[in-house]
Design an enzyme around this catalytic site. Structure first.
Site, PDB file in Angstrom:
ATOM      1  N   THR A 281      11.732   3.262  -1.904  1.00 36.45           N
ATOM      2  CA  THR A 281      10.480   3.984  -2.212  1.00 36.45           C
ATOM      3  C   THR A 281      10.721   5.028  -3.305  1.00 36.45           C
ATOM      4  O   THR A 281       9.873   5.247  -4.154  1.00 36.45           O
ATOM      5  CB  THR A 281       9.908   4.692  -0.959  1.00 36.45           C
ATOM      6  OG1 THR A 281      10.933   5.500  -0.374  1.00 36.45           O
ATOM      7  CG2 THR A 281       9.375   3.680   0.044  1.00 36.45           C
TER       8      THR A 281
ATOM      9  N   ARG B 169       5.283  -0.018   6.049  1.00 37.09           N
ATOM     10  CA  ARG B 169       4.542   0.548   7.190  1.00 37.09           C
ATOM     11  C   ARG B 169       4.269   2.039   7.083  1.00 37.09           C
ATOM     12  O   ARG B 169       3.684   2.609   8.000  1.00 37.09           O
ATOM     13  CB  ARG B 169       5.305   0.211   8.486  1.00 37.09           C
ATOM     14  CG  ARG B 169       5.293  -1.294   8.749  1.00 37.09           C
ATOM     15  CD  ARG B 169       6.138  -1.746   9.918  1.00 37.09           C
ATOM     16  NE  ARG B 169       6.098  -3.208  10.004  1.00 37.09           N
ATOM     17  CZ  ARG B 169       6.876  -4.009   9.278  1.00 37.09           C
ATOM     18  NH1 ARG B 169       7.783  -3.491   8.438  1.00 37.09           N
ATOM     19  NH2 ARG B 169       6.772  -5.334   9.362  1.00 37.09           N
TER      20      ARG B 169
ATOM     21  N   GLN C 176      17.371  -5.419   4.281  1.00 35.96           N
ATOM     22  CA  GLN C 176      16.197  -6.273   4.526  1.00 35.96           C
ATOM     23  C   GLN C 176      15.391  -6.401   3.233  1.00 35.96           C
ATOM     24  O   GLN C 176      14.410  -7.128   3.186  1.00 35.96           O
ATOM     25  CB  GLN C 176      15.314  -5.661   5.626  1.00 35.96           C
ATOM     26  CG  GLN C 176      16.022  -5.468   6.956  1.00 35.96           C
ATOM     27  CD  GLN C 176      15.235  -4.562   7.867  1.00 35.96           C
ATOM     28  OE1 GLN C 176      14.372  -5.008   8.618  1.00 35.96           O
ATOM     29  NE2 GLN C 176      15.520  -3.267   7.797  1.00 35.96           N
TER      30      GLN C 176
ATOM     31  N   ILE D 136      14.337  -7.231  -0.705  1.00 36.85           N
ATOM     32  CA  ILE D 136      14.452  -8.448  -1.545  1.00 36.85           C
ATOM     33  C   ILE D 136      14.377  -8.077  -3.029  1.00 36.85           C
ATOM     34  O   ILE D 136      14.163  -8.917  -3.880  1.00 36.85           O
ATOM     35  CB  ILE D 136      13.302  -9.433  -1.200  1.00 36.85           C
ATOM     36  CG1 ILE D 136      11.912  -8.803  -1.434  1.00 36.85           C
ATOM     37  CG2 ILE D 136      13.432  -9.920   0.244  1.00 36.85           C
ATOM     38  CD1 ILE D 136      10.748  -9.786  -1.228  1.00 36.85           C
ATOM     39  N   ASP D 137      14.586  -6.763  -3.335  1.00 38.14           N
ATOM     40  CA  ASP D 137      14.338  -6.266  -4.701  1.00 38.14           C
ATOM     41  C   ASP D 137      15.575  -6.275  -5.597  1.00 38.14           C
ATOM     42  O   ASP D 137      15.466  -5.979  -6.786  1.00 38.14           O
ATOM     43  CB  ASP D 137      13.736  -4.841  -4.645  1.00 38.14           C
ATOM     44  CG  ASP D 137      14.626  -3.854  -3.865  1.00 38.14           C
ATOM     45  OD1 ASP D 137      14.059  -2.924  -3.240  1.00 38.14           O
ATOM     46  OD2 ASP D 137      15.861  -4.019  -3.860  1.00 38.14           O
TER      47      ASP D 137
ATOM     48  N   HIS E  56      16.808 -10.933   4.232  1.00 37.99           N
ATOM     49  CA  HIS E  56      15.497 -11.564   3.990  1.00 37.99           C
ATOM     50  C   HIS E  56      15.443 -12.238   2.634  1.00 37.99           C
ATOM     51  O   HIS E  56      14.356 -12.525   2.121  1.00 37.99           O
ATOM     52  CB  HIS E  56      14.370 -10.520   4.123  1.00 37.99           C
ATOM     53  CG  HIS E  56      14.219 -10.037   5.531  1.00 37.99           C
ATOM     54  ND1 HIS E  56      13.576  -8.867   5.858  1.00 37.99           N
ATOM     55  CD2 HIS E  56      14.658 -10.550   6.707  1.00 37.99           C
ATOM     56  CE1 HIS E  56      13.608  -8.692   7.162  1.00 37.99           C
ATOM     57  NE2 HIS E  56      14.276  -9.697   7.707  1.00 37.99           N
TER      58      HIS E  56
ATOM     59  N   CYS F  86       7.641 -27.016 -10.745  1.00 41.85           N
ATOM     60  CA  CYS F  86       8.896 -27.568 -11.275  1.00 41.85           C
ATOM     61  C   CYS F  86       8.563 -28.748 -12.184  1.00 41.85           C
ATOM     62  O   CYS F  86       7.495 -29.370 -12.051  1.00 41.85           O
ATOM     63  CB  CYS F  86       9.754 -28.031 -10.102  1.00 41.85           C
ATOM     64  SG  CYS F  86      11.281 -28.859 -10.582  1.00 41.85           S
TER      65      CYS F  86
ATOM     66  N   ASN G  38      16.163   8.573   7.958  1.00 40.59           N
ATOM     67  CA  ASN G  38      14.854   7.918   7.889  1.00 40.59           C
ATOM     68  C   ASN G  38      13.755   8.955   7.974  1.00 40.59           C
ATOM     69  O   ASN G  38      13.831   9.873   8.800  1.00 40.59           O
ATOM     70  CB  ASN G  38      14.714   6.902   9.040  1.00 40.59           C
ATOM     71  CG  ASN G  38      13.696   5.829   8.707  1.00 40.59           C
ATOM     72  OD1 ASN G  38      13.881   5.058   7.771  1.00 40.59           O
ATOM     73  ND2 ASN G  38      12.608   5.817   9.447  1.00 40.59           N
TER      74      ASN G  38
ATOM     75  N   ILE H 145      16.109   9.637   1.827  1.00 35.68           N
ATOM     76  CA  ILE H 145      17.508   9.168   1.759  1.00 35.68           C
ATOM     77  C   ILE H 145      18.133   9.404   0.389  1.00 35.68           C
ATOM     78  O   ILE H 145      19.319   9.751   0.294  1.00 35.68           O
ATOM     79  CB  ILE H 145      17.601   7.687   2.187  1.00 35.68           C
ATOM     80  CG1 ILE H 145      19.068   7.241   2.327  1.00 35.68           C
ATOM     81  CG2 ILE H 145      16.825   6.766   1.265  1.00 35.68           C
ATOM     82  CD1 ILE H 145      19.266   5.951   3.063  1.00 35.68           C
TER      83      ILE H 145
HETATM   84  N1  APR Z   1      13.852   8.019   2.667  1.00 39.44           N
HETATM   85  C1  APR Z   1      14.049   7.733   3.979  1.00 39.44           C
HETATM   86  N2  APR Z   1      13.195   6.972   4.714  1.00 39.44           N
HETATM   87  C2  APR Z   1      12.096   6.498   4.079  1.00 39.44           C
HETATM   88  C3  APR Z   1      11.822   6.757   2.718  1.00 39.44           C
HETATM   89  C4  APR Z   1      12.746   7.565   2.003  1.00 39.44           C
HETATM   90  N3  APR Z   1      12.570   7.876   0.710  1.00 39.44           N
HETATM   91  N4  APR Z   1      10.632   6.139   2.393  1.00 39.44           N
HETATM   92  C5  APR Z   1      10.204   5.518   3.514  1.00 39.44           C
HETATM   93  N5  APR Z   1      11.079   5.736   4.519  1.00 39.44           N
HETATM   94  C6  APR Z   1      11.049   5.185   5.866  1.00 39.44           C
HETATM   95  C7  APR Z   1       9.675   5.130   6.498  1.00 39.44           C
HETATM   96  O1  APR Z   1       9.444   6.303   7.253  1.00 39.44           O
HETATM   97  C8  APR Z   1       9.791   3.900   7.400  1.00 39.44           C
HETATM   98  O2  APR Z   1      10.258   4.250   8.701  1.00 39.44           O
HETATM   99  O3  APR Z   1      11.474   3.856   5.727  1.00 39.44           O
HETATM  100  C9  APR Z   1      10.875   3.043   6.734  1.00 39.44           C
HETATM  101  C10 APR Z   1      10.315   1.798   6.090  1.00 39.44           C
HETATM  102  O4  APR Z   1       9.878   0.965   7.125  1.00 39.44           O
HETATM  103  P1  APR Z   1       9.058  -0.362   6.765  1.00 39.44           P
HETATM  104  O5  APR Z   1       8.001  -0.036   5.784  1.00 39.44           O
HETATM  105  O6  APR Z   1       8.672  -0.990   8.076  1.00 39.44           O
HETATM  106  O7  APR Z   1      10.113  -1.286   6.005  1.00 39.44           O
HETATM  107  P2  APR Z   1      11.260  -2.155   6.674  1.00 39.44           P
HETATM  108  O8  APR Z   1      11.805  -1.495   7.900  1.00 39.44           O
HETATM  109  O9  APR Z   1      12.226  -2.478   5.593  1.00 39.44           O
HETATM  110  O10 APR Z   1      10.468  -3.499   7.083  1.00 39.44           O
HETATM  111  C11 APR Z   1      11.244  -4.560   7.596  1.00 39.44           C
HETATM  112  O11 APR Z   1       9.288  -5.960   7.445  1.00 39.44           O
HETATM  113  O12 APR Z   1       7.494  -6.965   6.383  1.00 39.44           O
HETATM  114  C12 APR Z   1       8.798  -7.078   6.710  1.00 39.44           C
HETATM  115  O13 APR Z   1      10.267  -8.457   5.546  1.00 39.44           O
HETATM  116  C13 APR Z   1       9.659  -7.207   5.489  1.00 39.44           C
HETATM  117  O14 APR Z   1      11.962  -6.543   5.221  1.00 39.44           O
HETATM  118  C14 APR Z   1      10.681  -6.087   5.657  1.00 39.44           C
HETATM  119  C15 APR Z   1      10.660  -5.856   7.140  1.00 39.44           C
END
Ligand code: APR
Length: 239
Positions: A27, A35, A104, A106-107, A122, A151, A214, A232
């Site tokens: 992020t 989420r 997790q 994919i970037d 993933h 393709c 987190n 982070i």
């Molecule tokens: N520093 C620390 N934590 C952060 C930051 C940051 N800068 N930005 C966001 N977060 C936290 C949020 O509070 C949240 O708890 O990172 C977490 C991101 O959670 P999700 O959005 O659920 O992402 P993720 O856990 O990677 O999702 C898992 O869901 O849709 C699927 O395949 C997709 O790999 C993904 C999987």
């Protein structure tokens, strides 16, 4: 001693760190997570994004799948640059302190920052293949294609990404388990730990230095030996 000072001490003393991360690691590179309130899943679409990035959508509503996937998942990732969190992990690996990044995401940003041992649970947007003949294509070809990438054999070029309804690569999962169960320190960062089986991997950790960095609380906070609810990238830049 503050949490940051404790984490710094543990890191300085260890040569067997494993990192387990998610969308929150990217992020600060400008890629929305899923989420959080400003995440991808909070934005309004005709269908819930989890429905769109699924095997059913790829096969039954292919146009709509690629419209969303290219605009919302590929384009932001290709514009993004690694941030301090990615670079610090690559630095620890170079110093022989960190054994693997398990992500997790994919970037491809961990590899862009210089990390070598990256387990992509993933998959990755960087790899694409024809669902008929298996021919490999790079992500630029997919992004440049009009509508559904085709393709030369007529098949559809799909991302090497684990979509909803699809299984993870068991070899990658087994390798991740081996790293985690042997780890001295497991740092979990930027993930809500709500998507299985990926989230279940952290149960294999057997040490006494489980670290959570987190923004929001997770189900593992209660078991962690150190919890830091801050960004982070900022936390790692202080280590
Ligand atoms: N520093 C620390 N934590 C952060 C930051 C940051 N800068 N930005 C966001 N977060 C936290 C949020 O509070 C949240 O708890 O990172 C977490 C991101 O959670 P999700 O959005 O659920 O992402 P993720 O856990 O990677 O999702 C898992 O869901 O849709 C699927 O395949 C997709 O790999 C993904 C999987």
């Amino acid at each position: 001693m503050s949490e940051i000072e404790t984490l710094k001490k543990w890191i300085d003393e260890s040569n067997n760190i494993v990192f387990f991360g998610g969308a929150g690691v990217s992020t600060e590179s400008g890629i929305p997570d899923f989420r959080s309130v400003d995440g991808l899943y909070s934005q309004k679409y005709k269908y819930p994004p989890e429905t769109i990035v699924s095997h059913t959508f790829l096969t039954k509503r292919t146009d709509e799948f690629f419209e969303f996937y290219k605009e919302k998942m590929v384009a932001p990732a290709l514009k993004a640059k690694p941030n301090k969190a990615h670079y610090k992990l690559a630095e620890w690996e170079k110093e022989g302190k960190l054994k693997a990044v398990i992500t997790q995401n994919i970037d491809g940003l961990h590899q862009a920052a210089g990390s070598k041992e990256v387990l992509e649970l993933h998959g990755t947007i960087m790899k694409n293949y024809c669902d008929r003949c298996g021919k490999k294509y790079d992500v630029d070809h997919v992004l440049a294609s009009e509508g559904v990438p085709k393709c030369e054999c007529g098949g559809t070029i799909r991302p090497d990404v684990v979509l909803y309804e699809e299984g993870l690569d068991m070899n990658v999962m087994e390798k991740a388990v081996r790293y985690i169960e042997k780890a001295d320190i497991l740092i979990i960062g930027g993930t809500s730990l709500v998507v299985y089986p990926a989230a279940g991997l952290v149960q294999y950790y057997r040490g006494n230095k489980l670290v959570l960095v987190n923004l929001s609380e997770t189900s593992q906070d209660q078991y962690a030996d150190l919890v830091i609810h801050e960004k982070i990238g900022e936390v790692f830049s202080k280590l």
